[in-house]
Scaffold this active site. Structure first.
Site, PDB file in Angstrom:
ATOM      1  N   LEU A   1       0.812  -1.214   0.000  1.00 41.39           N
ATOM      2  CA  LEU A   1       0.000   0.000   0.000  1.00 41.39           C
ATOM      3  C   LEU A   1       0.847   1.266   0.000  1.00 41.39           C
ATOM      4  CD1 LEU A   1      -2.825  -1.087   2.444  1.00 41.39           C
ATOM      5  CD2 LEU A   1      -2.768  -1.178  -0.044  1.00 41.39           C
TER       6      LEU A   1
ATOM      7  N   ASN B   1       6.530  -4.017   4.493  1.00 45.47           N
ATOM      8  CA  ASN B   1       7.742  -3.284   4.100  1.00 45.47           C
ATOM      9  C   ASN B   1       7.437  -1.872   3.616  1.00 45.47           C
ATOM     10  OD1 ASN B   1       6.754  -5.158   1.987  1.00 45.47           O
ATOM     11  ND2 ASN B   1       8.136  -3.959   0.716  1.00 45.47           N
TER      12      ASN B   1
ATOM     13  N   ASP C   1      -0.324  -9.391  -5.613  1.00 49.97           N
ATOM     14  CA  ASP C   1       1.052  -8.897  -5.513  1.00 49.97           C
ATOM     15  C   ASP C   1       1.145  -7.443  -5.975  1.00 49.97           C
ATOM     16  OD1 ASP C   1       3.534  -9.440  -4.610  1.00 49.97           O
ATOM     17  OD2 ASP C   1       4.012 -10.962  -6.107  1.00 49.97           O
TER      18      ASP C   1
END
Lengths: 430, 302
Positions: A67, A98, A309
């Site tokens: 995001l 991450n 993904d």
């Protein structure tokens, strides 16, 4: 709009195996009832959606998205991603940790929950990082983060390279019933060029990543799962060897699951062509043989789930020489039509194709969604599986536009998305 | 490029060899044109060669030393291209350390672009000058057996040469330890040898490549001593090739690493200096041909 009545829909629920023409009533955010000939009379105050024979199924559960918030809001944020998700029929997305800073402590898990509620379009959950700063060294507060709402643990796009750290993560997370997800790629064999090793990489003069890099890491992880009895999930399987490792591990009864992303069954390395950075992914697009193996893995159930993904990148991160360009592509708005290609190409029955993007990911992360049954939260998607169109990145709600699928003819159009009993996307007019 | 286009370029280059050997080395096909040499990776010989080629054809030649310029300040490749493009150059000569970078840049400018080497991908003018050198020495290219030896993995020269020599009908052998060969080298239409002594047998041309230690991360060969012992060209190994075989090297040479000074300096066998001479002629031919596609003088581009 506290009541929504879906009429004339094909109810498809992979979790229960339901596939019948019927009706569905939503009351106060929940599925009040569903089935054939439900209504003698449609309630007066209900908002009626005539499905005209389209499929009504649980909204999609996307178990792997980035995001970019906090830290890289110029690429994507909770709001733009939520709109993209709603347009793509996704009711729940699970974010990778991450970000900058990474989600490596309970307060950041709470931040995600708070921001998700503030935007309030679709359900946003998050993984917690396995290691502090996703640096691969020290374990995070896995227990406290799980209590704060993290649904699993991973270092996201980083491989957990140290076998010792992975061993400890698997054993420690077991205490809290948490799954460890790994981006399985031996780092020493991975170059930032992001290209599959082989003839095309050789001709383009790019250092390649051998398919063995995936299998080597998976092999190691299987040993560690055996050693610890932990629960493990391999993210985005891309190679034949990788599928084979998981298949063998499942046969041995290990507690192992895996997913793949549409790019790995819809494209192969030739998409890179003349240094097209929109086809640069991590792991890289693989050979045609690998692509076929991924399809086989989906068909025989070795691969449990499909995740989009979603990896938004702005132009500046992609308009660079191939080796320097960022890895990853958009996914939220193409997850459904690309997954339906497996159905249209007769690789998967419709039920099974939908299962990979609804009940399967929900079940393996312990989420209360991804099913269409009485009393469940009303997260639904109405779509026409046959409607043909071309993917058009300019129409994407995502803040970034990096998709190699622009212009691809697909079938399967999202018409209406409902989350918690609210219509968050309605494209019936278009 | 199609074989007849290559032959056409080589023929044109021949005329420039003669011009360059005369007293008056000046031609005027590029008069009024601006040529910018944009080298993102330092190179003395290629940059000089292009500069000389442009000047001899009458162009105004600028060298942009990128190491000291705005890319160090964070400017992207595309911004650099757009900036230069706004100055209306006619030809950009580009070298870059990333494969594909020259192609990316060429898509963003509206002048001619010559690839002077991109990463480990291609170095087309080097292959052309090698072909010209071979043709002038052997009288032909078709049917010859050419060995390309050494660090093929990191070599754009090797990739371009394989491509060009194959299209002109030569047979190509690659001789290197497996760690210095690209993974799919066997798919490039070449024979592969990891034993130099076997690979050299019957060869007409022995092309040595520089061991590119600057591109190497980690250990590709254990030591220079071992590398030279098995893959360095010395008189003993050269004796296995045809008695009239010639030696080539794209330079700069690492003496005592991939080639022994004794053979490198053997004027009867070494074509290394001719290669440099042919480099200028071939680049003049390339500039000449490209200039024919430029907008006519007196009529400005839109």
């Amino acid at each position: 709009m506290s009541r929504i009545a879906f009429t004339n829909v094909r109810l498809v629920d992979p979790a229960s195996g339901r596939d019948e023409t019927g009706e569905l009533l939503v009351v106060k955010g929940e599925i009040a009832d569903l089935g054939p000939k439900l209504f003698d009379r449609i309630p007066d105050d209900a908002f009626v959606i005539d499905g005209k024979g389209a499929v009504l199924s649980p909204a999609l559960v996307d178990m792997r998205v980035q995001l970019r918030e906090p830290g890289e809001e110029h690429k994507e944020n909770f709001e733009t991603a939520s709109h993209a998700a709603a347009a793509g029929g996704v009711g729940t997305m699970v974010a990778l940790p991450n970000t900058r800073p990474p989600v490596d402590e309970p307060s950041l898990v709470e931040f995600v929950e708070r921001r998700a509620k503030a935007v309030g379009l679709v359900d946003i959950r998050t993984y917690g990082a396995v290691t502090k700063g996703v640096a691969g060294k020290e374990l995070t507060e896995i227990g406290l983060m799980a209590a704060a709402g993290a649904v699993g643990f991973t270092d996201g796009t980083q491989t957990i390279a140290s076998a010792l750290v992975m061993r400890r993560a698997l054993s420690y997370a077991k205490t809290f019933g948490q799954v460890i997800l790994n981006h399985a790629e031996e780092p020493a064999l991975t170059s930032d060029a992001g290209m599959n090793e082989g003839e095309i990489a050789t001709r383009l003069g790019l250092p390649g990543i051998p398919a063995a890099a995936e299998a080597i890491m998976l092999d190691r992880d299987m040993r560690l799962v055996e050693l610890t009895g932990g629960r493990y999930h391999a993210a985005h399987i891309s190679t034949r060897a990788g599928v084979e490792v998981i298949r063998a591990a499942k046969k041995r009864g290990l507690s192992v699951t895996c997913d793949t992303a549409p790019a790995y069954f819809a494209l192969n390395e030739t998409a890179v062509g003349d240094y097209r950075t929109f086809a640069k992914l991590s792991p890289p697009l693989r050979s045609e043989d690998d692509r076929r193996a991924v399809v086989e893995g989906l068909t025989d159930g070795t691969i449990d789930a499909i995740a989009s993904d979603h990896a938004p990148h702005d132009q500046d991160s992609k308009r660079l020489p191939f080796a320097q360009a960022a890895s990853g592509i958009l996914g939220l708005e193409t997850l459904l039509p690309l997954t339906l290609e497996l159905f249209h190409n007769n690789h998967l029955k419709l039920q099974l194709a939908l299962q990979k993007i609804t009940s399967a990911p929900a079940a393996l992360l312990g989420l209360e969604t991804g099913r269409m049954a009485k009393g469940r939260r009303a997260d639904l998607v109405l779509f026409d599986p046959e409607r043909p169109y071309r993917i058009d990145v300019d129409s994407f709600r995502s803040k970034s536009k990096n998709s190699p699928f622009d212009g691809r003819p697909v079938e399967g159009k999202v018409l209406v998305t409902v989350t918690s009993g609210r219509v968050v996307h309605d494209a019936r007019g278009s | 490029m199609a074989p007849d286009e290559i032959v056409g370029l080589l023929d044109l280059a021949e005329t420039y060899v003669d011009l360059n050997r005369g007293a008056d080395k000046k031609a005027s096909v590029l008069r009024g044109r601006t040529q910018i040499n944009l080298f993102f990776e330092p190179s003395t010989r290629t940059q000089m060669s292009f500069e000389l080629a442009g000047k001899r054809l009458g162009a105004d030649v600028l060298n942009m030393a990128v190491a000291s310029s705005s890319t160090k300040k964070g400017e992207t490749l595309i911004d650099t291209a757009m900036t230069l493009n706004a100055m209306h150059p006619d030809v950009l000569i580009v070298r870059h350390h990333d494969s594909g970078a020259v192609k990316l840049l060429s898509e963003k400018v509206n002048c001619s672009v010559i690839n002077a080497g991109d990463g480990t991908h291609e170095h087309p003018t080097q292959a052309l000058l090698d072909a010209l050198t071979i043709r002038r020495t052997k009288g032909k290219i078709g049917g010859l057996l050419v060995a390309i030896c050494g660090d093929v993995l990191h070599s754009r020269v090797a990739r371009s040469n394989i491509h060009l020599l194959n299209s002109l009908g030569a047979r190509v052998r690659l001789i290197a330890p497996p760690t210095l060969l690209p993974s799919a080298a066997d798919r490039l239409g070449v024979e592969i040898f990891t034993d130099m002594k076997k690979g050299l047998i019957g060869c007409d041309i022995v092309m040595m490549l520089r061991l590119q230690t600057e591109r190497m991360q980690g250990s590709f060969v254990p030591s220079i001593r071992e590398y030279f012992h098995f893959f360095g060209l010395d008189r003993q190994k050269l004796a296995l090739a045809k008695p009239d075989a010639f030696i080539m090297h794209p330079g700069p040479m690492n003496r005592g690493v991939e080639i022994d000074s004794e053979v490198a300096d053997d004027i009867d066998r070494s074509l290394i200096r001719q290669q440099v001479e042919m480099g200028v002629a071939v680049r003049m031919a390339c500039l000449d041909v490209l200039s024919r596609n430029l907008p006519e003088a007196g009529r400005n581009a839109p």
